[in-house]
Design an enzyme around this catalytic site. Structure first.
Site, PDB file in Angstrom:
ATOM      1  N   SER A  40      -1.816  -0.391   2.210  1.00 35.55           N
ATOM      2  CA  SER A  40      -2.312   0.775   1.475  1.00 35.55           C
ATOM      3  C   SER A  40      -1.534   2.057   1.740  1.00 35.55           C
ATOM      4  O   SER A  40      -1.641   3.002   0.977  1.00 35.55           O
ATOM      5  CB  SER A  40      -3.792   1.007   1.773  1.00 35.55           C
ATOM      6  OG  SER A  40      -3.969   1.493   3.074  1.00 35.55           O
ATOM      7  N   LYS A  81      -5.351   6.801   6.204  1.00 36.54           N
ATOM      8  CA  LYS A  81      -5.072   7.397   4.892  1.00 36.54           C
ATOM      9  C   LYS A  81      -4.501   8.797   5.057  1.00 36.54           C
ATOM     10  O   LYS A  81      -4.516   9.371   6.139  1.00 36.54           O
ATOM     11  CB  LYS A  81      -6.357   7.497   4.046  1.00 36.54           C
ATOM     12  CG  LYS A  81      -7.089   6.199   3.851  1.00 36.54           C
ATOM     13  CD  LYS A  81      -6.324   5.215   3.014  1.00 36.54           C
ATOM     14  CE  LYS A  81      -7.077   3.882   2.983  1.00 36.54           C
ATOM     15  NZ  LYS A  81      -6.248   2.773   2.657  1.00 36.54           N
TER      16      LYS A  81
END
Length: 174
Positions: A40, A81
């Site tokens: 990701s 993230k």
């Protein structure tokens, strides 16, 4: 064994125990080693990269836009993230571009992405609330991020990714 030898042994043992407690304190409250699981954050971080996580930073400051953070998710998991939206920001993704408060936010670290359009209102907010953050993975096509899991609470942030240790050929600071 004479008394002097025993005394020296005790003194050395106490030093060793203190060192162990200091190292444990550092690993629990200040820094830790973590590993990327999944794609990701590609191309910035790759699956299996080994990172150093600065756990102390956000006890003294707030997260800043563009920083890569680790945060708890669903009690036992954590995610890595990038912080995009700060408290008070309005976020929109239109035609594969992120807009913060109506202004285009240039992201040089992204490869070609195909990101569906998104508005912060899709999560039920006009702006990012106090002590909350909007986060995105760099691989927008394959990322479990704020678009799906919602905003991240300041209390859920574990720390800031400070640098990559492994692979050695890609050692870098963030």
């Amino acid at each position: 064994m004479d008394w002097l030898t025993i005394k020296e042994f005790i003194k050395d043992s106490i030093k060793f125990i203190i060192i162990i407690f200091v190292l444990l304190f550092l690993m629990v409250y200040v820094v830790s080693v973590t590993q990327v699981v999944g794609d990701s954050m590609d191309p910035t971080l790759k699956n299996q990269d080994v990172l150093i996580l600065n756990k102390a930073k956000y006890h003294f400051t707030d997260a800043s836009r563009g920083e890569i953070i680790a945060f708890t998710y669903e009690d036992t998991k954590y995610l890595i993230k990038r912080v995009i939206g700060l408290p008070g920001d309005h976020i929109a993704i239109i035609d594969n571009k992120v807009y913060i408060n109506g202004r285009y936010y240039k992201e040089d670290y992204l490869k070609d992405v195909d990101t569906p359009d998104f508005e912060l209102q899709d999560l039920g907010y006009e702006t990012v609330p106090k002590d909350m953050y909007f986060v995105l993975g760099d691989n927008r096509d394959n990322s479990l991020d704020s678009r799906k899991i919602g905003l991240v609470s300041k209390d859920d942030i574990i720390g800031k990714i400070s640098f990559r240790l492994w692979p050695v050929t890609k050692f870098s600071f963030f």
